[in-house]
Design an enzyme around this catalytic site. Structure first.
Site, PDB file in Angstrom:
ATOM      1  CG  ASP A  30      53.799  75.853  11.042  1.00  0.00           C
ATOM      2  OD1 ASP A  30      53.722  76.025  11.881  1.00  0.00           O
ATOM      3  OD2 ASP A  30      54.940  76.993  10.616  1.00  0.00           O
ATOM      4  CB  THR A  86      40.864  79.798  11.046  1.00  0.00           C
ATOM      5  OG1 THR A  86      40.279  79.541  11.965  1.00  0.00           O
ATOM      6  CG2 THR A  86      41.337  78.508  10.400  1.00  0.00           C
ATOM      7  CB  THR A 121      38.499  77.792  15.930  1.00  0.00           C
ATOM      8  OG1 THR A 121      39.622  76.653  16.470  1.00  0.00           O
ATOM      9  CG2 THR A 121      37.355  78.185  16.122  1.00  0.00           C
ATOM     10  CG  LEU A 154      43.408  72.143  24.128  1.00  0.00           C
ATOM     11  CD1 LEU A 154      44.449  72.572  23.490  1.00  0.00           C
ATOM     12  CD2 LEU A 154      43.855  71.479  24.742  1.00  0.00           C
ATOM     13  CG  ASN A 227      36.112  79.658  21.983  1.00  0.00           C
ATOM     14  OD1 ASN A 227      35.920  79.031  23.326  1.00  0.00           O
ATOM     15  ND2 ASN A 227      37.299  79.762  21.536  1.00  0.00           N
ATOM     16  CB  ALA A 271      32.720  92.747  35.718  1.00  0.00           C
ATOM     17  N   GLY A 272      35.147  93.564  34.414  1.00  0.00           N
ATOM     18  CA  GLY A 272      36.540  94.191  33.729  1.00  0.00           C
ATOM     19  C   GLY A 272      36.626  94.909  32.715  1.00  0.00           C
ATOM     20  CB  CYS A 279      39.672  82.121  21.394  1.00  0.00           C
ATOM     21  SG  CYS A 279      41.277  81.164  21.200  1.00  0.00           S
TER      22      CYS A 279
HETATM   23  C1  UGA Z   1      39.551  79.987  25.028  1.00  0.00           C
HETATM   24  C2  UGA Z   1      38.061  79.583  25.643  1.00  0.00           C
HETATM   25  O1  UGA Z   1      38.724  79.546  27.239  1.00  0.00           O
HETATM   26  C3  UGA Z   1      39.233  77.989  25.245  1.00  0.00           C
HETATM   27  O2  UGA Z   1      38.295  76.714  25.633  1.00  0.00           O
HETATM   28  C4  UGA Z   1      39.158  77.765  23.461  1.00  0.00           C
HETATM   29  O3  UGA Z   1      39.888  76.799  24.204  1.00  0.00           O
HETATM   30  C5  UGA Z   1      40.058  78.762  23.729  1.00  0.00           C
HETATM   31  O4  UGA Z   1      39.812  80.363  23.512  1.00  0.00           O
HETATM   32  C6  UGA Z   1      40.583  78.012  21.809  1.00  0.00           C
HETATM   33  O5  UGA Z   1      39.608  78.911  21.166  1.00  0.00           O
HETATM   34  O6  UGA Z   1      41.026  77.703  21.928  1.00  0.00           O
HETATM   35  P1  UGA Z   1      41.672  81.595  26.401  1.00  0.00           P
HETATM   36  O7  UGA Z   1      40.853  82.409  24.239  1.00  0.00           O
HETATM   37  O8  UGA Z   1      42.603  80.677  26.143  1.00  0.00           O
HETATM   38  O9  UGA Z   1      40.699  80.174  26.008  1.00  0.00           O
HETATM   39  O10 UGA Z   1      41.092  82.553  27.131  1.00  0.00           O
HETATM   40  P2  UGA Z   1      40.026  82.678  27.930  1.00  0.00           P
HETATM   41  O11 UGA Z   1      40.090  82.076  29.343  1.00  0.00           O
HETATM   42  O12 UGA Z   1      39.038  82.250  27.730  1.00  0.00           O
HETATM   43  O13 UGA Z   1      39.877  84.499  28.241  1.00  0.00           O
HETATM   44  C7  UGA Z   1      39.974  85.013  27.839  1.00  0.00           C
HETATM   45  C8  UGA Z   1      39.725  86.489  27.731  1.00  0.00           C
HETATM   46  O14 UGA Z   1      38.435  86.930  28.550  1.00  0.00           O
HETATM   47  C9  UGA Z   1      40.655  86.667  28.727  1.00  0.00           C
HETATM   48  O15 UGA Z   1      41.024  88.172  28.035  1.00  0.00           O
HETATM   49  C10 UGA Z   1      39.859  87.308  30.233  1.00  0.00           C
HETATM   50  O16 UGA Z   1      41.206  87.627  30.668  1.00  0.00           O
HETATM   51  C11 UGA Z   1      39.015  87.272  29.969  1.00  0.00           C
HETATM   52  N1  UGA Z   1      38.253  86.924  30.958  1.00  0.00           N
HETATM   53  C12 UGA Z   1      37.735  85.172  31.135  1.00  0.00           C
HETATM   54  C13 UGA Z   1      37.393  87.779  31.555  1.00  0.00           C
HETATM   55  O17 UGA Z   1      37.063  89.251  30.659  1.00  0.00           O
HETATM   56  N2  UGA Z   1      36.482  88.365  32.574  1.00  0.00           N
HETATM   57  C14 UGA Z   1      36.130  86.233  32.484  1.00  0.00           C
HETATM   58  O18 UGA Z   1      35.106  85.872  33.803  1.00  0.00           O
HETATM   59  C15 UGA Z   1      36.594  85.204  31.636  1.00  0.00           C
END
Ligand code: UGA
Length: 453
Positions: A30, A86, A121, A154, A227, A271-272, A279
């Site tokens: 890095d 990125t 990405t 991931l 995503n 929901a929330g 990401c």
């Molecule tokens: C996301 C994708 O889920 C992964 O598949 C992807 O590899 C990753 O981005 C990436 O591009 O590297 P991540 O950012 O770790 O993963 O988080 P998520 O689990 O997707 O959650 C994202 C947000 O959505 C969080 O703030 C979570 O609280 C919110 N969320 C998730 C909701 O508000 N409702 C849901 O039903 C699910």
């Protein structure tokens, strides 16, 4: 196989560590010298469950090493994974300058043929620009570069389990030799020949992952499309939640029934407070920008993003409704990270909530199991405590902002005793409305106006 990982951020560390764990020889680098010093000293600059012991054991076994010298990594490997950031530019488009700079560095240093893989990405068409940069900057003129795209899926907080138990491995390639090389890299995963560092021999039953070979452009599109669709689903659930509030429905009953249809599926319908992190919000922006740049109207995503931004307004409406005047009120915040099991606060909804509450003169106390230090760097004037009961002490309201499981199991009688006004606004729908009222709290959440008594 000898692999190099360029970029030791979240994706690079998880990918490099897991590739070493399945038997490859990995050298990671890095250009951030402070980060490399931490890694070379055997520490890990981010929090991700299982990552630290996994990296330590891979290093001990001689499968993984870190170097601050990128030339060393490039010379040592036949396959190079580019895992650099990125980030979004002002316009929302992805900033590809780190990819460009790594491409020139590889072109300049490589003396033998290399398979160069985009793990970061990136928008569609990056592969062809990467190939061109490698070719035109190629030092010897004769060095053969092949390019491939291998997007990661991931999730922070469960990334290592996701690597070992993927539902698909996508490889975008320009020739069949690259597909074979990638199949060989992932063979232990595809054939179940690994010892999983997360479940220590007791992995949950899983369907064999699909190995999908596509064009490079398709692989790039698959990542953004995945995503963005997840973001769309969440925003859809959030609009349903607003509707439920107006019409006495319960969003959890609605989304549960909707999600049982296998054509829709149960996930990402919670929901929330909406989606945060580095990401989903950033990839939706980049995907919209990409569509705009080729004259395709992806207004659907613009709407999903607008709905997501409005979640903070919805929460603030609730805070105003209950507290009337926010100035001088003491408000406790449960959770700061954008989701549980991470210390990542990038684009975390909690940060915008903090900004708005500070702007209105609230006195804030906050807690989070992992993300307090990072938040303190941005908001040094808030009071922080590892103890949620201290955060509740004397508070006029508690806002639950991140779905850490620990916050579901608080001793509510004790919380009740600590608070000045027994008001809980659960922005992640984590708690049982009836139970909270039985404990004597004023309680609100999203879209559960019609909760059954
Ligand atoms: C996301 C994708 O889920 C992964 O598949 C992807 O590899 C990753 O981005 C990436 O591009 O590297 P991540 O950012 O770790 O993963 O988080 P998520 O689990 O997707 O959650 C994202 C947000 O959505 C969080 O703030 C979570 O609280 C919110 N969320 C998730 C909701 O508000 N409702 C849901 O039903 C699910």
């Amino acid at each position: 196989m000898k692999l190099a990982v360029i970029g030791c951020g979240y994706v690079g560390l998880v990918t490099g560590g897991c590739l070493a764990e399945i038997g490859h020889e990995v050298i990671a680098t890095d250009n951030d010298s402070a980060k490399m010093a931490v890694l070379e000293a055997g520490r890990v600059p981010i929090y991700e469950p299982t990552l630290e012991p996994m990296l330590a054991s891979a290093r001990k076994a001689g499968q993984l090493r870190f170097t601050a010298d990128p030339a060393e990594a490039i010379h040592a490997a036949d396959v190079i994974f580019i895992c650099v950031g990125t980030p979004p530019r002002e316009t929302g488009a992805a900033d590809l300058s780190a990819i460009d700079s790594v491409a020139r560095m590889i072109a300049n240093e490589a003396r033998t043929p290399k398979l160069v893989i985009e793990k970061s990405t990136v928008p569609a068409q990056t592969g062809s620009n990467l190939k061109r940069a490698l070719t035109v900057y190629g030092r010897s003129g004769g060095t053969l570069f092949r390019v491939a795209s291998n997007p990661e899926f991931l999730r922070e907080g469960t990334a290592i389990g996701d690597f070992f138990h993927p539902d698909r491995i996508v490889v975008g390639i320009e020739d069949s030799a690259s597909a074979e090389q990638l199949r060989e890299i992932y063979a232990p995963i595809l054939e179940g020949r690994f010892s999983c560092p997360v479940h220590s021999g007791k992995c949950p039953p899983a369907v064999k992952p699909e190995f999908l070979v596509t064009t490079i452009a398709s692989a790039e599109l698959i990542k953004h499309a995945s995503n963005s669709f997840l973001g769309l689903k969440i925003s859809y659930a959030n609009v349903l939640s607003d509707l439920c509030e107006k019409l006495d429905g319960n969003v959890e009953e609605v989304t549960r029934a909707v999600g049982l249809d296998p054509r829709i599926g149960p996930h990402f319908l919670k929901a929330g407070l909406g989606f945060g992190g580095f990401c989903l919000p950033k990839d939706i922006q980049a995907f919209m920008h990409l569509a705009d740049s080729v004259g395709v109207d992806f207004g659907l995503l613009r709407e999903a993003e607008r709905v997501n931004r409005q979640r903070i307004d919805r929460l603030m409406e609730k805070v105003h409704h209950f507290l009337w005047v926010i100035k001088d009120k003491q408000i406790g915040l449960l959770g700061l990270a954008f989701k549980p099991f991470t210390d990542d606060i990038r684009l975390a909804p909690a940060l915008e909530v903090i900004r708005r509450l500070i702007a209105e003169g609230a006195r804030l106390r906050a807690t989070d199991p992992e993300a307090m230090e990072r938040t303190r760097a941005l908001f040094p004037d808030i009071a922080y405590s590892a103890d949620p009961y201290e955060v509740a002490r004397g508070a006029d309201a508690l806002l639950l902002l991140t779905e850490w499981p620990a916050y579901k199991k608080l001793d509510w009688a004790r919380v009740h005793k600590e608070m000045a006004r027994r008001l809980i606004i659960d922005a992640r729908n984590q708690l049982d409305p009836l139970e909270m009222r039985l404990h004597g709290f004023e309680y609100d959440s999203f879209g559960r106006a019609g909760s059954r008594a």
